[in-house]
Scaffold this active site. Structure first.
Site, mmCIF file in Angstrom:
data_model
loop_
_atom_site.group_PDB
_atom_site.id
_atom_site.type_symbol
_atom_site.label_atom_id
_atom_site.label_comp_id
_atom_site.label_asym_id
_atom_site.label_seq_id
_atom_site.Cartn_x
_atom_site.Cartn_y
_atom_site.Cartn_z
ATOM 1 N N ARG A 230 0.809 -1.212 0.000
ATOM 2 C CA ARG A 230 0.000 0.000 0.000
ATOM 3 C C ARG A 230 0.845 1.266 0.000
ATOM 4 N NH1 ARG A 230 -4.538 -0.462 4.479
ATOM 5 N NH2 ARG A 230 -5.337 1.323 3.337
ATOM 6 N N CYS B 207 -14.640 3.920 9.912
ATOM 7 C CA CYS B 207 -15.801 3.670 9.051
ATOM 8 C C CYS B 207 -16.597 2.503 9.640
ATOM 9 C CB CYS B 207 -15.371 3.390 7.622
ATOM 10 S SG CYS B 207 -14.215 2.014 7.447
#
Length: 595
Positions: free
Chosen positions: A313, A416
């Site tokens: 990432r 989230c």
């Protein structure tokens, strides 16, 4: 014929590749020992970019309807052999993925494995079993995925576009939409999503009409377009001027830097220190680029340090910063925030912390009924097994930033997730472990959706977002700021006021005063006590009557009068003789003095 066969084989292989990737992600998610969320596992997948949206949809759908799918397979008698434990776990999730595609997803069964062949042979039976369960009420009716093709649907989520001010101004973006896209800017009318809303907050965005757009009233530089507006391949998106970012995802950086508080990144008298920031869990980089754009609006020189522990990432993060024009402001660091030496970051003033979470808020966008009453779904009745590990890791990351960054002024924490254990529960633990910090009062006051009401001290000062109330994914944001001397003095004064009230209540209880008298009763009581003290000082104490003395005086009252007279006469004679002697002695002393 050969070309057609090659195409079919290629499609079957691609479908099997998606099935294998989805089942492996779900297997790792439920059997892992490390605290890695489902979203991170999706990011870490080696799946090609054009297949990532399909993979995400399949994984989230299978996770959401897992028990429903297994119940249908069990009733229809479709299963897999369980000889090897590891293989059985893998096959278990592969069956769930194929069942989702067969019954609830694309309604197609493609692939090359034995499980795909078994489901394909029993497809009619499985569909019939699902229909019977729905008639009996054993299974809830399937709710279609949000973002339908019909843009006038009342449940459709708008398309959100953040203007990247590092490359484009808001005025230029509005001109581009009005001239090149022939769209008309309209005033946004917020409302409530009818009876499905869990609160009375007017923050729901009704779907816009085609060829119109609006500005978000809470988040700067955020455009709202009609649902399913296709911007992929658009020149502004390709050049990094438009960022396709969800409304809830824009809240974290907005709350951190554009809040009405004393700890903002502004230049004060005699303060020439740079306003550096840190993103503890940065990839894929949308929040980091927004942080860089907001930092550029401040007069102080700013740099953003973006940390990411995943090697796969970190490359995506670097490419993203380059494409969005933030590479000069953002410094990417490939390391784990919990393990890295924080000495180079001692001058950081602001921190953005969006750690790994369960991602339950992202799953809710797929099925509309879950957001209305999430407690009725199996996803919420049985939280992920790593929820405790995730919340512990979230606490560790935030606490390290608060304790080991000496110049840190404020930190924004977000997830989230819709679980209280990852949101208000973590905030409560952070405040208990770090008494020198507090929640910033009433962040983003215009945002109506606040925390859960059972957390009375926390709820007014944090933000929540939901699909039904706010037309966005499930999200949570809190902002911490360092306590100042004024805060400590205010805390002491509040403590004294409480003690004073307690004393007043005790006095009222002792003296029988009613609470209605308030401060007047306390003043009267003080006046009475003062008068009583003065009277005690001024008035001499009177001897108490003794009954024994009274009886003796009564008995001897008759014969006492004569004796008293004789004693008085003797006293007077003695006094006269003493006076004469004193006079004679005084005269002799005077004569001696004269001589």
């Amino acid at each position: 014929t050969c070309v057609l066969l090659s195409v079919i084989i290629r499609m079957a292989r691609n479908a099997q590749y998606l099935i294998d990737e989805a089942s492996q992600i779900l297997c790792d998610y439920h059997n892992k020992t490390s605290s890695v969320g489902l979203r991170n596992l999706l990011y870490a997948s080696q799946c090609p970019k054009h297949m990532v949206p399909i993979l995400t949809s399949v994984v989230n759908g299978t996770q959401t309807h897992y028990e429903q799918l297994l119940a249908v397979a069990q009733e229809a008698g479709v299963g897999v052999d369980n000889h090897n434990h590891d293989a059985s776990q893998r096959n278990h999730w592969e069956l769930a993925v194929v069942l989702y595609e067969c019954l609830l997803g694309s309604r197609r069964v493609r692939g090359t494995s034995n499980i795909v062949t078994t489901v394909k042979q029993n497809k009619a039976l499985l569909q019939q079993t699902l229909a019977q369960r729905r008639k009996r009420g054993d299974t809830q009716p399937f709710q279609p995925k949000l973002h339908p093709d019909q843009s006038n649907s009342s449940n459709a989520m708008p398309r959100y576009v953040r203007v990247n001010t590092l490359k484009c101004s808001l005025t230029e973006a509005i001109r581009y939409l009005t001239e090149d896209w022939s769209m008309k800017q309209v005033d946004l009318e917020l409302g409530s999503s009818s009876s499905n809303s869990s609160s009375n907050n007017n923050n729901f965005i009704p779907p816009l009409q085609p060829h119109t757009f609006a500005l978000d009233p809470h988040i700067p530089n955020l455009l709202i377009l009609p649902p399913k507006t296709n911007l992929h391949g658009d020149p502004f998106c390709r050049d990094g001027k438009f960022v396709l970012q969800d409304r809830s995802s824009c809240l974290t950086a907005t709350v951190l830097l554009t809040t009405t508080t004393t700890t903002t990144c502004t230049k004060e008298k005699g303060d020439n220190q740079p306003c550096h920031m840190i993103d503890t869990c940065a990839a894929p980089g949308n929040k980091t680029s927004q942080l860089a754009a907001l930092a550029m609006a401040h007069p102080l020189e700013s740099k953003v340090f973006a940390l990411e522990r995943s090697p796969a990432r970190i490359a995506t993060l670097q490419a993203r910063m380059q494409a969005l024009g933030a590479s000069d402001i953002v410094t990417t660091v490939g390391c784990d925030f919990l393990k890295v030496d924080l000495t180079p970051f001692q001058h950081v003033r602001f921190a953005l912390c969006d750690p790994s979470c369960s991602g339950s808020g992202m799953m809710l966008q797929h099925h509309h009924h879950q957001q209305h009453n999430p407690t009725q779904t199996t996803l919420f009745q049985q939280p992920p097994p790593d929820l405790t590990a995730l919340s512990n890791q979230q606490l560790a990351i935030v606490s390290r930033a608060l304790q080991e960054l000496p110049q840190l002024q404020a930190l924004a924490y977000s997830t989230c997730s819709v679980h209280a254990q990852e949101n208000e529960g973590v905030v409560q633990r952070i405040l208990e472990a770090n008494p020198g910090w507090r929640l910033t009062p009433r962040i983003l006051p215009s945002w109506p959706h606040r925390g859960l009401p059972e957390f009375t001290d926390i709820a007014p000062h944090v933000l929540r977002a939901s699909l039904v109330d706010d037309s966005t994914n499930g999200f949570f944001v809190a902002r911490f700021e360092r306590r100042t001397k004024a805060d400590k003095l205010e805390k002491k004064s509040k403590k004294k006021q409480k003690e004073k009230k307690q004393r007043k209540r005790k006095l009222d209880d002792c003296n029988g005063n009613n609470d209605d008298n308030g401060g007047d009763g306390e003043k009267k009581q003080r006046k009475k006590s003062k008068k009583h003290k003065k009277s005690k000082r001024e008035e001499p104490l009177e001897p108490l009557p003794c009954p024994l003395l009274e009886t003796k005086t009564k008995e001897s009252s008759d014969g006492e009068s004569n004796g008293v007279k004789e004693k008085k006469k003797k006293k007077t004679k003695k006094d006269q003789k003493d006076k004469k002697k004193r006079r004679k002695e005084g005269g002799r002393q005077n004569d001696d003095k004269v001589v």
